[in-house]
Design a protein around this motif. Structure first.
Motif, mmCIF file in Angstrom:
data_model
loop_
_atom_site.group_PDB
_atom_site.id
_atom_site.type_symbol
_atom_site.label_atom_id
_atom_site.label_comp_id
_atom_site.label_asym_id
_atom_site.label_seq_id
_atom_site.Cartn_x
_atom_site.Cartn_y
_atom_site.Cartn_z
ATOM 1 N N ILE A 38 0.854 -1.182 0.000
ATOM 2 C CA ILE A 38 0.000 0.000 0.000
ATOM 3 C C ILE A 38 0.887 1.228 0.000
ATOM 4 O O ILE A 38 1.864 1.301 0.750
ATOM 5 C CB ILE A 38 -0.930 0.018 1.236
ATOM 6 N N SER A 39 0.564 2.213 -0.823
ATOM 7 C CA SER A 39 1.312 3.471 -0.837
ATOM 8 C C SER A 39 0.841 4.335 0.326
ATOM 9 O O SER A 39 -0.335 4.698 0.400
ATOM 10 C CB SER A 39 1.106 4.215 -2.158
ATOM 11 N N PRO A 40 1.719 4.703 1.258
ATOM 12 C CA PRO A 40 1.294 5.468 2.439
ATOM 13 C C PRO A 40 0.902 6.905 2.140
ATOM 14 O O PRO A 40 0.229 7.534 2.934
ATOM 15 C CB PRO A 40 2.518 5.392 3.347
ATOM 16 N N THR A 41 1.339 7.436 0.986
ATOM 17 C CA THR A 41 1.070 8.844 0.685
ATOM 18 C C THR A 41 0.002 9.034 -0.385
ATOM 19 O O THR A 41 -0.428 10.144 -0.624
ATOM 20 C CB THR A 41 2.372 9.535 0.217
ATOM 21 N N ARG A 42 -0.378 7.964 -1.026
ATOM 22 C CA ARG A 42 -1.392 8.081 -2.077
ATOM 23 C C ARG A 42 -2.791 7.963 -1.472
ATOM 24 O O ARG A 42 -3.015 7.207 -0.533
ATOM 25 C CB ARG A 42 -1.187 6.988 -3.125
ATOM 26 N N LYS A 43 -3.729 8.704 -2.056
ATOM 27 C CA LYS A 43 -5.096 8.674 -1.559
ATOM 28 C C LYS A 43 -5.695 7.285 -1.747
ATOM 29 O O LYS A 43 -5.597 6.684 -2.794
ATOM 30 C CB LYS A 43 -5.948 9.711 -2.295
ATOM 31 N N ILE A 44 -6.336 6.788 -0.686
ATOM 32 C CA ILE A 44 -6.960 5.460 -0.726
ATOM 33 C C ILE A 44 -8.264 5.521 -1.529
ATOM 34 O O ILE A 44 -9.097 6.408 -1.315
ATOM 35 C CB ILE A 44 -7.251 4.950 0.694
ATOM 36 N N ILE A 45 -8.408 4.604 -2.458
ATOM 37 C CA ILE A 45 -9.680 4.421 -3.162
ATOM 38 C C ILE A 45 -10.373 3.217 -2.527
ATOM 39 O O ILE A 45 -9.932 2.081 -2.654
ATOM 40 C CB ILE A 45 -9.458 4.176 -4.674
ATOM 41 N N PHE A 46 -11.439 3.476 -1.802
ATOM 42 C CA PHE A 46 -12.066 2.434 -0.997
ATOM 43 C C PHE A 46 -12.820 1.431 -1.871
ATOM 44 O O PHE A 46 -13.508 1.796 -2.815
ATOM 45 C CB PHE A 46 -13.028 3.047 0.011
ATOM 46 N N PHE A 111 -14.549 10.749 1.920
ATOM 47 C CA PHE A 111 -13.559 9.708 1.639
ATOM 48 C C PHE A 111 -14.149 8.568 0.817
ATOM 49 O O PHE A 111 -13.414 7.736 0.283
ATOM 50 C CB PHE A 111 -13.016 9.117 2.946
ATOM 51 N N GLY A 112 -15.491 8.506 0.729
ATOM 52 C CA GLY A 112 -16.121 7.372 0.052
ATOM 53 C C GLY A 112 -16.432 6.233 0.997
ATOM 54 O O GLY A 112 -16.548 5.087 0.596
ATOM 55 N N ILE A 113 -16.576 6.541 2.312
ATOM 56 C CA ILE A 113 -16.825 5.511 3.324
ATOM 57 C C ILE A 113 -18.307 5.505 3.668
ATOM 58 O O ILE A 113 -18.896 6.543 3.985
ATOM 59 C CB ILE A 113 -15.985 5.775 4.589
ATOM 60 N N GLY A 114 -18.899 4.333 3.633
ATOM 61 C CA GLY A 114 -20.295 4.155 3.986
ATOM 62 C C GLY A 114 -20.592 2.677 4.117
ATOM 63 O O GLY A 114 -19.685 1.840 4.243
ATOM 64 N N LEU A 115 -21.871 2.304 4.086
ATOM 65 C CA LEU A 115 -22.245 0.900 4.184
ATOM 66 C C LEU A 115 -21.634 0.127 3.020
ATOM 67 O O LEU A 115 -21.701 0.556 1.873
ATOM 68 C CB LEU A 115 -23.763 0.750 4.166
ATOM 69 N N GLY A 116 -21.000 -1.016 3.325
ATOM 70 C CA GLY A 116 -20.381 -1.830 2.293
ATOM 71 C C GLY A 116 -18.933 -1.490 2.002
ATOM 72 O O GLY A 116 -18.301 -2.138 1.168
ATOM 73 N N THR A 117 -18.361 -0.492 2.683
ATOM 74 C CA THR A 117 -16.964 -0.110 2.449
ATOM 75 C C THR A 117 -16.021 -1.081 3.165
ATOM 76 O O THR A 117 -16.271 -1.494 4.292
ATOM 77 C CB THR A 117 -16.706 1.318 2.958
ATOM 78 N N GLN A 123 -6.819 -3.567 2.681
ATOM 79 C CA GLN A 123 -7.411 -2.583 1.772
ATOM 80 C C GLN A 123 -6.918 -1.174 2.047
ATOM 81 O O GLN A 123 -6.613 -0.425 1.117
ATOM 82 C CB GLN A 123 -8.942 -2.614 1.894
ATOM 83 N N ILE A 124 -6.819 -0.770 3.347
ATOM 84 C CA ILE A 124 -6.550 0.643 3.651
ATOM 85 C C ILE A 124 -5.389 0.836 4.613
ATOM 86 O O ILE A 124 -5.180 1.932 5.114
ATOM 87 C CB ILE A 124 -7.817 1.323 4.210
ATOM 88 N N GLY A 125 -4.612 -0.222 4.874
ATOM 89 C CA GLY A 125 -3.445 -0.063 5.730
ATOM 90 C C GLY A 125 -3.789 -0.128 7.207
ATOM 91 O O GLY A 125 -4.893 -0.502 7.613
ATOM 92 N N TYR A 147 -0.831 3.784 8.952
ATOM 93 C CA TYR A 147 0.212 3.652 7.924
ATOM 94 C C TYR A 147 0.016 4.672 6.809
ATOM 95 O O TYR A 147 0.984 5.168 6.236
ATOM 96 C CB TYR A 147 0.188 2.237 7.349
ATOM 97 N N CYS A 148 -1.220 5.007 6.482
ATOM 98 C CA CYS A 148 -1.501 5.934 5.384
ATOM 99 C C CYS A 148 -1.705 7.338 5.942
ATOM 100 O O CYS A 148 -2.478 7.542 6.893
ATOM 101 C CB CYS A 148 -2.751 5.491 4.613
ATOM 102 N N ILE A 149 -1.034 8.299 5.344
ATOM 103 C CA ILE A 149 -1.089 9.688 5.814
ATOM 104 C C ILE A 149 -2.496 10.248 5.746
ATOM 105 O O ILE A 149 -2.850 11.175 6.470
ATOM 106 C CB ILE A 149 -0.097 10.550 4.990
ATOM 107 N N GLN A 150 -3.326 9.667 4.896
ATOM 108 C CA GLN A 150 -4.704 10.124 4.737
ATOM 109 C C GLN A 150 -5.479 10.078 6.057
ATOM 110 O O GLN A 150 -6.415 10.835 6.263
ATOM 111 C CB GLN A 150 -5.394 9.264 3.675
ATOM 112 N N PHE A 151 -5.062 9.180 6.981
ATOM 113 C CA PHE A 151 -5.799 8.979 8.230
ATOM 114 C C PHE A 151 -5.064 9.539 9.445
ATOM 115 O O PHE A 151 -5.443 9.247 10.581
ATOM 116 C CB PHE A 151 -6.072 7.490 8.436
#
Length: 656
Positions: A38-46, A111-117, A123-125, A147-151
């Motif tokens: 997983i790329s720690p600096t790239r935006k996660i696509i859920f 972020f694209g987080i909801g039911l079913g994510t 998937q997201i580190g 691990y991911c800067i996004q969080f």
């Protein structure tokens, strides 16, 4: 360890692959698992479950959701008014339920987080929910421990939920913004997980089947598809009103009974049922009490402790799916007769032909050079016809690889085409009841030509891999810029298909042959550009005269492109002058013949220079011979040689 120190340790690990000893072991192990994956600096696509799979996951974890919901609400009430989200995931890491404060809900939705994510570590580190799922113990992850800067602006605590047999059912988590995180959060979610486990143990002895069905009804009635549920023995136990309306049968009379006498499914569906093989959106023809219903059907098998608990069938009316596809692919015509601009005799005649052709049902062949407006004409014909309320499907052939055109045209059947799984509807079906517009019909390969001809003649066709005839009601409009008669003569295009398509033939003349229409196109384009730019555009005197002289090999499309560029260059003044028009338009150096050949016109000086050089080469620099060949005196010849700075000695080998 402060968040600032953890951020330093995180950066050090990314840069040097070295772990600070103060980093918690669980976090360290998670970082190592995430590294390289997983790329720690790239935006996660859920990753997100579709509605069908989400429903199956919710049904499979129905007990967990019903037990956890009150606990999630209690935790949320305890920590209010903090900005927080309380989340429940299943054993696969997908969100089944979620309660969030308004600000947190908006942030998660962004972020694209909801039911079913998916919230698993894979998937997201590194995150509390995924780590609790892996380590099977309560976990807190804060700030830069992710691990991911996004969080890094979030903190979370999570605890796993187990059933009475020790099987992990899911995870309860609390997510908040990092500055608002409280140390008691981990204890709170751990207590919530234990409460769910205790409640489950109590409900395991007191479970009531009818109560579960009532709760299931709430879920099933909220979705737009038709749902039928059988138990493991094949008895109908539930359905929603959508499917009852779709099948037009009183399904309540079948509750608790087997349904094979009333609901008759095709052989491949029966086989899938017997083999417990899930299906997704397969076309099926179902017989219900003597009536035939065509639909898209999905089949899911829900197991409980390795035993089949439920069979769920999801029905989607075929006409609704087709309408959705038509809407998604832009299956509507936007141009009308008002968009056929010009007052030349040719355009007036075309308008008459359009009205005549629109009232008929035969196919139409539109001919014309590139950029003459063939697409506008096809759209206008559709909107003038009785099919104006039906689909208008455009099938462009030029971007499709030759070997895929037949597949796109007639589709293929489930299991009947080895290179593809599932089935695919044809363009004829997608345009059912409307118009199919085929661009550049000369690009049709031979097998697609045969399929199109059969459809036009028989009004039925067969998908690839199927012997089932499918009746269609579609009007076909085709266009071409090619010399199709030449293609017919060369046997590259079927003569019988050409005759069938050309019942009505409309030929759009090039713009250079109807220059009197140029002002209409200029005015229309300037009006649209004025609306886009927010200022009124106009032409200086002399610009229109330049447009009249230019041959416009690109026709209307080229004219519109020139005006668009000129409008930008004109800036805030909004007045387009010759200084904004390309030099090639003002001083055209090409002519266009009837075969669309572009011939460059060179300046006279270049022609003269070239003639002198070629003559010098022919006579090896002999001035007398050159003057005689060119029909001029030696004095005139010498003056021109000096003018063009031609070195005569270079053509005389004796002088070298």
């Amino acid at each position: 360890m402060s968040n600032l120190d953890m951020l330093t340790a995180w950066n050090n690990y990314l840069d040097n692959k070295q772990i600070d000893p103060k980093v918690p072991p669980l976090v360290e192990n998670s970082w190592r698992r995430c590294h390289g994956r997983i790329s720690p600096t790239r935006k996660i696509i859920f990753s997100q479950l579709n509605s069908t799979n989400l429903l199956a996951a919710q049904v499979a974890s129905f007990d967990l959701i019903s037990l956890a919901r009150p606990v999630l609400e209690d935790i949320y009430q305890i920590i209010q008014p903090a900005e927080v989200a309380i989340i429940l995931i299943n054993g696969a890491g997908y969100i089944l339920d979620l309660i969030a404060s308004p600000q947190m809900e908006e942030k998660l939705r962004g972020f694209g987080i909801g039911l079913g994510t998916a919230c698993s570590e894979q998937q997201i580190g590194t995150n509390a929910l995924g780590l609790a799922l892996i380590e099977r113990q309560p976990v807190a992850v804060s700030g830069a421990e992710h691990y991911c800067i996004q969080f890094h602006n979030f903190s979370a605590a999570a605890a796993p939920v187990f059933d009475i047999n020790g099987r992990q059912m899911g995870v309860v988590g609390l997510v908040t913004f990092e500055p608002q995180y409280q140390p008691y959060s981990l204890g709170l979610v751990a207590a919530g997980a234990k409460a769910i486990e205790s409640q489950r143990q109590a409900d395991h002895m007191l479970a009531d089947y009818n109560t579960q069905l009532e709760q299931l009804t709430v879920i099933l009635e909220t979705i737009s598809e038709g749902i039928v549920v059988w138990n493991g023995e094949g008895n109908l136990i539930h359905y929603n009103q959508k499917v009852a309306k779709m099948l037009e049968y009183p399904l309540h009379t079948l509750l608790g009974k087997k349904t094979e006498r009333i609901l008759k499914f095709p052989a491949f569906l029966v086989k899938a049922y017997e083999n417990r093989q899930p299906l997704t959106d397969v076309e099926a023809t179902i017989t219900v009490g003597g009536n035939t219903v065509m639909c898209f059907l999905s089949l899911r098998f829900i197991y409980k402790k390795d035993e089949l608990e439920w069979i769920i069938a999801i029905f989607r009316p075929i006409h609704e799916v087709r309408q959705l596809v038509q809407r998604e692919v832009g299956a509507h015509a936007t141009y009308t007769m008002d968009d056929i601009l010009g007052e030349s005799n040719a355009i007036k005649q075309i308008r008459k032909l359009v009205k005549t052709a629109s009232s008929a049902t035969a196919s139409i062949l539109i001919r014309g050079e590139m950029g003459t407006g063939r697409n506008i004409l096809a759209s206008a014909i559709h909107n003038e016809s009785q099919r104006r309320d039906g689909a208008y499907l455009i099938f462009p052939l030029s971007p499709i690889p030759n070997e895929l055109i037949l597949i796109e045209l007639i589709g293929y059947e489930e299991g009947g085409f080895s290179k593809h799984s599932g089935s695919r509807p044809s363009k004829f079906e997608l345009a059912q009841g409307g118009t199919l517009y085929i661009q550049d019909v000369d690009l049709l390969p031979p097998e697609a030509q045969s399929a199109l001809l059969n459809m036009l003649e028989m009004k039925v066709f067969h998908r690839l891999g199927s012997d089932r005839p499918i009746p269609v009601d579609v009007r076909v409009i085709v266009s071409t810029s090619a010399d199709i008669e030449k293609l017919v003569a060369e046997r590259r295009f079927r003569a019988d298909l050409y005759y069938r398509l050309s019942t009505f033939t409309i030929t759009l003349p090039p713009l250079r042959k109807r220059a009197e229409d140029i002002p209409a196109y200029v005015d229309s384009r300037l009006e649209r550009l004025s609306a886009q730019l927010g200022s009124r555009l106009s032409l200086k005197p002399g610009v229109t005269e330049v447009f009249y002289r230019y041959p416009w090999p690109g026709n209307i499309r080229e004219l519109e492109a020139v005006l668009s560029l000129a409008a930008i260059q004109a800036g805030s003044s909004g007045v387009i002058g010759l200084e904004h028009i390309p030099d090639k338009i003002i001083h055209p150096r090409i002519i266009v013949d009837d075969n669309l050949a572009l011939v460059e016109i060179q300046p006279l000086s270049e022609v003269e220079r070239k003639a002198l050089q070629e003559t010098a080469a022919l006579w090896r620099g002999n001035l007398t011979q050159m003057a005689q060949s060119l029909g001029i005196s030696r004095t005139t010849l010498w003056r021109k040689i000096k003018k063009y700075e031609i070195v005569i000695d270079g053509f005389n080998p004796d002088s070298l």
